[in-house]
Design an enzyme around this catalytic site. Sequence first.
Site, PDB file in Angstrom:
ATOM      1  N   ILE A 134      12.957 -54.083   8.987  1.00  0.00           N
ATOM      2  CA  ILE A 134      13.260 -52.688   8.146  1.00  0.00           C
ATOM      3  C   ILE A 134      14.619 -52.305   8.159  1.00  0.00           C
ATOM      4  CG2 ILE A 134      12.757 -50.373   8.161  1.00  0.00           C
ATOM      5  CD1 ILE A 134       9.937 -50.831   9.494  1.00  0.00           C
TER       6      ILE A 134
ATOM      7  N   PHE B  11      16.586 -54.648   5.683  1.00  0.00           N
ATOM      8  CA  PHE B  11      16.631 -54.360   4.608  1.00  0.00           C
ATOM      9  C   PHE B  11      16.886 -53.004   3.821  1.00  0.00           C
ATOM     10  CE2 PHE B  11      14.620 -58.636   4.589  1.00  0.00           C
ATOM     11  CZ  PHE B  11      15.146 -59.156   3.469  1.00  0.00           C
ATOM     12  N   GLU B  12      16.689 -51.963   4.897  1.00  0.00           N
ATOM     13  CA  GLU B  12      16.683 -50.562   4.414  1.00  0.00           C
ATOM     14  C   GLU B  12      18.292 -50.194   4.579  1.00  0.00           C
ATOM     15  OE1 GLU B  12      14.769 -48.026   3.119  1.00  0.00           O
ATOM     16  OE2 GLU B  12      13.095 -49.154   3.291  1.00  0.00           O
ATOM     17  N   GLY B  13      19.024 -51.018   5.306  1.00  0.00           N
ATOM     18  CA  GLY B  13      20.514 -50.597   5.750  1.00  0.00           C
ATOM     19  C   GLY B  13      20.330 -48.999   6.328  1.00  0.00           C
TER      20      GLY B  13
END
Length: 189
Positions: free
Chosen positions: A39, A42-44
């Site tokens: 998470i 990919f979310e940053g």
Amino acid sequence: WRLQMRNLLLLLILSSSTLALSLPRYTCPDAFPAGTDLIKKFEGFSEHAYRDTDGTWAIGYGTRGPGITVTSVWPEWYASSWLEVETLILWADICEQITNPRVNGNHMAALVSFAYNVGFGKLKRSGILELVNAGKFKLAAGKLLLYNKSRGKYMKGLARRRLAEKALFLRPIKESYVEKIDEYNSDSI
């Protein structure tokens, strides 16, 4: 003080009636840290609130909610604490739906990452959990790839994330997941 805040957040969530009602029927495999690492990748991280692709306010590692506004600012430790709380809730919700004792930690980590991104309701409606419970793991993993659009538009970032979630889902539990995440975060897809 940071540890106290994190523990307070976890205590609040653990004492909530929602989580208490969502306790799994059997001992569900742990999804951490693989799920939260995926998470985060990919979310940053964003210290300041931003509008997500669907127009809602988000902050940290994609946390949304009514208290998040244009003026919201979160340090990384606070965002990580909220991510732990949110993924714990998702884990419990998913565990409540799982009836197949062959589900492992990598399955759970991929499902938590997927649900964090698309929402638990969409995971429930997707048919993925039914495939998991039927032991059709390859079909379930393949179905993750269908969720690569936002507002009907194909998104390369979502396609990369779904490939990483599929790979994690299918990875035997003995293999390490960390070095594989970067493989799906390149522009070659």
